[in-house]
Scaffold this motif. Structure first.
Motif, PDB file in Angstrom:
ATOM      1  N   SER A 111     -21.907 -10.168 -34.317  1.00 19.50           N
ATOM      2  CA  SER A 111     -21.540  -9.193 -33.288  1.00 19.50           C
ATOM      3  C   SER A 111     -20.166  -9.505 -32.700  1.00 19.50           C
ATOM      4  N   PHE A 112     -19.911 -10.789 -32.403  1.00 22.22           N
ATOM      5  CA  PHE A 112     -18.622 -11.166 -31.822  1.00 22.22           C
ATOM      6  C   PHE A 112     -17.472 -10.924 -32.803  1.00 22.22           C
ATOM      7  N   ALA A 113     -17.697 -11.221 -34.066  1.00 17.97           N
ATOM      8  CA  ALA A 113     -16.668 -10.961 -35.073  1.00 17.97           C
ATOM      9  C   ALA A 113     -16.387  -9.465 -35.187  1.00 17.97           C
ATOM     10  N   SER A 114     -17.436  -8.650 -35.087  1.00 20.93           N
ATOM     11  CA  SER A 114     -17.243  -7.199 -35.135  1.00 20.93           C
ATOM     12  C   SER A 114     -16.430  -6.727 -33.942  1.00 20.93           C
ATOM     13  N   TRP A 115     -16.710  -7.285 -32.745  1.00 18.44           N
ATOM     14  CA  TRP A 115     -15.953  -6.895 -31.548  1.00 18.44           C
ATOM     15  C   TRP A 115     -14.490  -7.280 -31.667  1.00 18.44           C
ATOM     16  N   LEU A 116     -14.216  -8.490 -32.166  1.00 18.26           N
ATOM     17  CA  LEU A 116     -12.827  -8.909 -32.350  1.00 18.26           C
ATOM     18  C   LEU A 116     -12.107  -8.023 -33.362  1.00 18.26           C
ATOM     19  N   TYR A 117     -12.809  -7.658 -34.403  1.00 13.99           N
ATOM     20  CA  TYR A 117     -12.193  -6.794 -35.413  1.00 13.99           C
ATOM     21  C   TYR A 117     -11.870  -5.424 -34.830  1.00 13.99           C
ATOM     22  N   ILE A 118     -12.774  -4.890 -34.010  1.00 14.01           N
ATOM     23  CA  ILE A 118     -12.545  -3.576 -33.383  1.00 14.01           C
ATOM     24  C   ILE A 118     -11.365  -3.650 -32.431  1.00 14.01           C
ATOM     25  N   MET A 119     -11.267  -4.734 -31.613  1.00 13.99           N
ATOM     26  CA  MET A 119     -10.145  -4.877 -30.702  1.00 13.99           C
ATOM     27  C   MET A 119      -8.819  -4.978 -31.457  1.00 13.99           C
ATOM     28  N   ASN A 120      -8.823  -5.688 -32.569  1.00 12.34           N
ATOM     29  CA  ASN A 120      -7.608  -5.815 -33.358  1.00 12.34           C
ATOM     30  C   ASN A 120      -7.186  -4.470 -33.945  1.00 12.34           C
ATOM     31  N   MET A 121      -8.141  -3.744 -34.451  1.00 15.10           N
ATOM     32  CA  MET A 121      -7.826  -2.424 -34.999  1.00 15.10           C
ATOM     33  C   MET A 121      -7.356  -1.471 -33.899  1.00 15.10           C
ATOM     34  N   ASN A 122      -7.970  -1.582 -32.714  1.00 15.12           N
ATOM     35  CA  ASN A 122      -7.562  -0.723 -31.597  1.00 15.12           C
ATOM     36  C   ASN A 122      -6.126  -1.028 -31.171  1.00 15.12           C
ATOM     37  N   ALA A 123      -5.758  -2.315 -31.141  1.00 12.35           N
ATOM     38  CA  ALA A 123      -4.389  -2.686 -30.769  1.00 12.35           C
ATOM     39  C   ALA A 123      -3.374  -2.215 -31.807  1.00 12.35           C
ATOM     40  N   LEU A 124      -3.782  -2.160 -33.056  1.00 15.00           N
ATOM     41  CA  LEU A 124      -2.856  -1.749 -34.109  1.00 15.00           C
ATOM     42  C   LEU A 124      -2.715  -0.238 -34.226  1.00 15.00           C
ATOM     43  N   THR A 125      -3.708   0.494 -33.746  1.00 18.61           N
ATOM     44  CA  THR A 125      -3.694   1.953 -33.944  1.00 18.61           C
ATOM     45  C   THR A 125      -3.446   2.740 -32.670  1.00 18.61           C
ATOM     46  N   THR A 126      -3.412   2.068 -31.462  1.00 23.17           N
ATOM     47  CA  THR A 126      -3.231   2.778 -30.201  1.00 23.17           C
ATOM     48  C   THR A 126      -1.798   2.611 -29.722  1.00 23.17           C
ATOM     49  N   ASP A 127      -1.180   3.680 -29.262  1.00 18.51           N
ATOM     50  CA  ASP A 127       0.177   3.653 -28.710  1.00 18.51           C
ATOM     51  C   ASP A 127       0.096   3.503 -27.205  1.00 18.51           C
ATOM     52  N   TRP A 128       0.699   2.450 -26.675  1.00 14.35           N
ATOM     53  CA  TRP A 128       0.716   2.203 -25.232  1.00 14.35           C
ATOM     54  C   TRP A 128       1.993   2.842 -24.667  1.00 14.35           C
ATOM     55  N   THR A 129       1.851   4.030 -24.151  1.00 14.19           N
ATOM     56  CA  THR A 129       3.023   4.774 -23.668  1.00 14.19           C
ATOM     57  C   THR A 129       3.608   4.179 -22.394  1.00 14.19           C
ATOM     58  N   GLN A 130       2.811   3.443 -21.603  1.00 13.91           N
ATOM     59  CA  GLN A 130       3.282   2.886 -20.349  1.00 13.91           C
ATOM     60  C   GLN A 130       3.888   1.497 -20.513  1.00 13.91           C
ATOM     61  N   ALA A 131       3.920   0.966 -21.698  1.00 11.69           N
ATOM     62  CA  ALA A 131       4.485  -0.364 -21.907  1.00 11.69           C
ATOM     63  C   ALA A 131       5.989  -0.332 -21.690  1.00 11.69           C
ATOM     64  N   PRO A 132       6.579  -1.386 -21.054  1.00 17.06           N
ATOM     65  CA  PRO A 132       8.027  -1.394 -20.811  1.00 17.06           C
ATOM     66  C   PRO A 132       8.814  -1.517 -22.110  1.00 17.06           C
ATOM     67  N   THR A 133       9.933  -0.823 -22.121  1.00 19.58           N
ATOM     68  CA  THR A 133      10.844  -0.882 -23.264  1.00 19.58           C
ATOM     69  C   THR A 133      12.153  -1.536 -22.815  1.00 19.58           C
TER      70      THR A 133
END
Length: 267
Positions: free
Chosen positions: A73-95
Motif C-alpha cells: 500500500s505504501f509503495a502504491s501511494w509513493l508511486y501515485i504521488m510521484n506520478m502526480n508530481a510529474l503530470t500536474t502543472d503548479w501554476t502558482q509556483a514562483p518563476t
C-alpha cells in the motif's frame, strides 16, 4: 552331525541393557510409574511446547502478511504521488520573473523609505529655522521696546510705558547646545528602560523636562512651569519628575508649602 553355530549378536548399549520394566522398577526410582507410564508427563509437556511453538509461528506469519500488505500500500501511494508530481502543472509556483519582481519591489520600498526619511528631516530643519527666526524677532522687539520706553534723562517717552514682555530663554551657542545634549543623554542613560528609547514619546518628554529644569535661572521650578500642551501634559511631567527624583537627579522640596523641584545633576 553338523555342529550348530550360535548366531551373531550385536552387543547392546549400556542404556539398552535390561528392559524398561527393570529400569522403571530399579532401586533408584522405587515409586516410578509401571511400564511406560513415565513417558506420559514428558509427552504432555512436549505437546504443550509444540502448541506454543505453532502459535508463535502463526503470529510471525500474520505479522509478515501485515508488513507485506503495508509495504504494498505504501509503495502504491509513493508511486501515485510521484506520478502526480510529474503530470500536474503548479501554476502558482514562483518563476524567474517572480524573483525579479520581488527584487524590484524591495528596491522600490527602500527608495520610498529613504524619501520619507529625507522629507521628515527637511520638515525638522524647517521647524528649527522657524523657531530660530521667532526667537530673533522676539529679541528685536524686546530691544526696541526697551529703547523707546525710557530716554537718557530717565523720563518716559511720549508713547508711554510699554508693557513688559516675558524674556525668552537665553540663546545657546552651538558648543553649549552640544554639551547640553551630551549631558541630557548621559542623564537619560541612567534612567529606566522606558525613558531610554522603549517609548520614543516618553523619551522626548523626558528630554524637554530636563532641558526646562536646566534652563531655570533660579534652579527651582514648579510642576506647572514645565507643562507645555499638547506634548508635556501634567501626567507626563509628573511621571518624568518622579523618575528623576528616584535617580536623585532632582531634589523635591515642599518645605515652603509649594512643591519645588531643584536641579542637582547626576550624583
Amino acid at each position: 552331525m553338523p555342529t550348530t553355530q550360535t548366531p551373531h549378536r550385536t552387543p547392546l548399549k549400556r542404556v539398552s541393557q535390561g528392559s524398561f520394566f527393570a529400569l522403571s522398577r530399579s532401586g533408584a526410582f522405587p515409586d516410578a510409574p509401571h511400564g511406560l507410564g513415565f513417558l506420559e508427563p514428558a509427552l504432555s509437556e512436549f505437546v504443550d511446547e509444540t502448541e506454543a511453538l505453532q502459535a508463535n509461528v502463526e503470529g510471525m506469519k500474520n505479522l509478515s502478511d501485515s508488513l507485506a500488505t503495508f509495504n504494498e500500500s505504501f509503495a502504491s501511494w509513493l508511486y501515485i504521488m510521484n506520478m502526480n508530481a510529474l503530470t500536474t502543472d503548479w501554476t502558482q509556483a514562483p518563476t524567474n520573473a517572480s524573483f525579479v519582481m520581488a527584487k524590484r519591489r524591495a528596491e522600490q520600498d527602500a527608495l520610498n523609505a529613504m524619501e520619507a526619511l529625507k522629507a521628515k528631516r527637511r520638515e525638522a530643519e524647517a521647524a528649527a529655522a522657524d523657531r530660530t527666526a521667532m526667537t530673533e524677532v522676539t529679541d528685536a522687539e524686546i530691544t526696541f521696546a526697551g529703547n523707546t520706553t525710557t530716554n537718557t534723562s530717565g523720563q518716559t517717552s511720549k508713547f508711554g510705558t510699554a508693557p513688559k514682555k516675558k524674556l525668552g530663554k537665553p540663546k545657546l551657542t552651538a558648543k553649549e547646545k552640544k554639551q547640553r545634549s551630551l549631558e541630557i543623554e548621559k542623564i537619560i542613560s541612567c534612567l529606566p528602560l522606558e525613558f531610554r528609547g522603549s517609548d520614543p514619546n516618553l523619551r522626548r518628554c523626558m528630554e524637554m523636562v530636563i532641558e526646562g529644569l536646566m534652563s531655570s535661572s533660579s534652579g527651582a521650578v514648579k510642576l506647572t512651569d514645565l507643562i507645555t500642551p499638547p506634548d508635556l501634559t501634567q501626567a507626563r511631567v509628573n511621571k518624568c519628575l518622579i523618575a528623576l527624583v528616584n535617580r536623585k537627579v532632582v531634589r523635591k522640596d515642599n518645605s515652603t508649602g509649594t512643591v519645588l523641584y531643584h536641579w542637582q545633576g547626576i550624583p
